[in-house]
Enzyme design. Structure first.
Site, mmCIF file in Angstrom:
data_model
loop_
_atom_site.group_PDB
_atom_site.id
_atom_site.type_symbol
_atom_site.label_atom_id
_atom_site.label_comp_id
_atom_site.label_asym_id
_atom_site.label_seq_id
_atom_site.Cartn_x
_atom_site.Cartn_y
_atom_site.Cartn_z
ATOM 1 N N ASP A 125 123.024 -61.802 10.648
ATOM 2 C CA ASP A 125 122.390 -62.730 9.710
ATOM 3 C C ASP A 125 122.526 -64.137 10.256
ATOM 4 O O ASP A 125 123.512 -64.463 10.924
ATOM 5 C CB ASP A 125 123.049 -62.636 8.335
ATOM 6 C CG ASP A 125 122.760 -61.310 7.639
ATOM 7 O OD1 ASP A 125 121.645 -60.792 7.795
ATOM 8 O OD2 ASP A 125 123.649 -60.808 6.932
ATOM 9 N N ASP A 144 115.361 -59.222 6.379
ATOM 10 C CA ASP A 144 115.616 -59.311 4.935
ATOM 11 C C ASP A 144 114.476 -60.050 4.234
ATOM 12 O O ASP A 144 114.065 -59.672 3.128
ATOM 13 C CB ASP A 144 116.931 -60.036 4.656
ATOM 14 C CG ASP A 144 118.141 -59.319 5.229
ATOM 15 O OD1 ASP A 144 118.108 -58.083 5.359
ATOM 16 O OD2 ASP A 144 119.118 -60.010 5.566
#
Length: 170
Positions: A125, A144
């Protein structure tokens, strides 16, 4: 069957899934090479930063502190969901472009995170949204984002007043 696209349904939208996968993996590769773990590069002060974080769990780091079994559970779930999405795309009709785009986005994002989970044991991330560096939304990535946009599109599709192929009754 006037609504039918043919034998392959809307599988032509798999190019979008591939594009999401490529952008996701390229961006993860870039930020993993540029940043140290949890280092932040402020883009918009008090609101948005680049950072590097590893997520061994699911969305919002759900089960991230487990012993490692969750890696394979989430990988299995992603594989099953991906297969369902491909079959769904194949069965779509000509007038279901919105739904095809939504499914392709979710599929591309699922595959991007699946690759990380299987190859690395964690998802990379790098996007951090926060308020005054006090309230942080969990870090996320391009995959995402694609999953979220696709899911919103799917939800909006459910609320359309006139669905393709359904008769309208007065």
């Amino acid at each position: 069957m006037p609504n039918a696209v043919g034998r392959f349904g809307r599988l032509s939208w798999l190019w979008l899934s591939l594009l999401v996968l490529v952008i996701d993996q390229a961006s993860k590769f870039y930020f993993e090479g540029k940043l140290e773990m949890y280092q932040q590069i402020v883009v918009i002060p008090d609101y948005f930063s680049w950072t590097l974080a590893y997520n061994t769990g699911a969305a919002f780091s759900f089960l991230a502190d487990s012993s490692g079994w969750q890696r394979w559970l989430f990988a299995l779930i992603a594989i099953v969901v991906s297969a369902v999405l491909v079959v769904w795309l194949k069965r779509l009709g000509r007038n279901e472009t919105w739904l095809a785009v939504a499914l392709a986005l979710v599929l591309g994002g699922a595959l991007g995170n699946l690759y990380d989970r299987i190859a690395l044991g964690h998802v990379i991330d790098f996007i951090l949204v926060h308020w005054q560096n006090r309230h942080h939304f969990p870090a996320f990535n391009f995959a995402d984002s694609a999953i979220t946009v696709g899911a919103v599109m799917l939800a909006l599709d459910m609320f359309k007043s006139k669905k393709t192929g359904e008769a309208v009754h007065d």
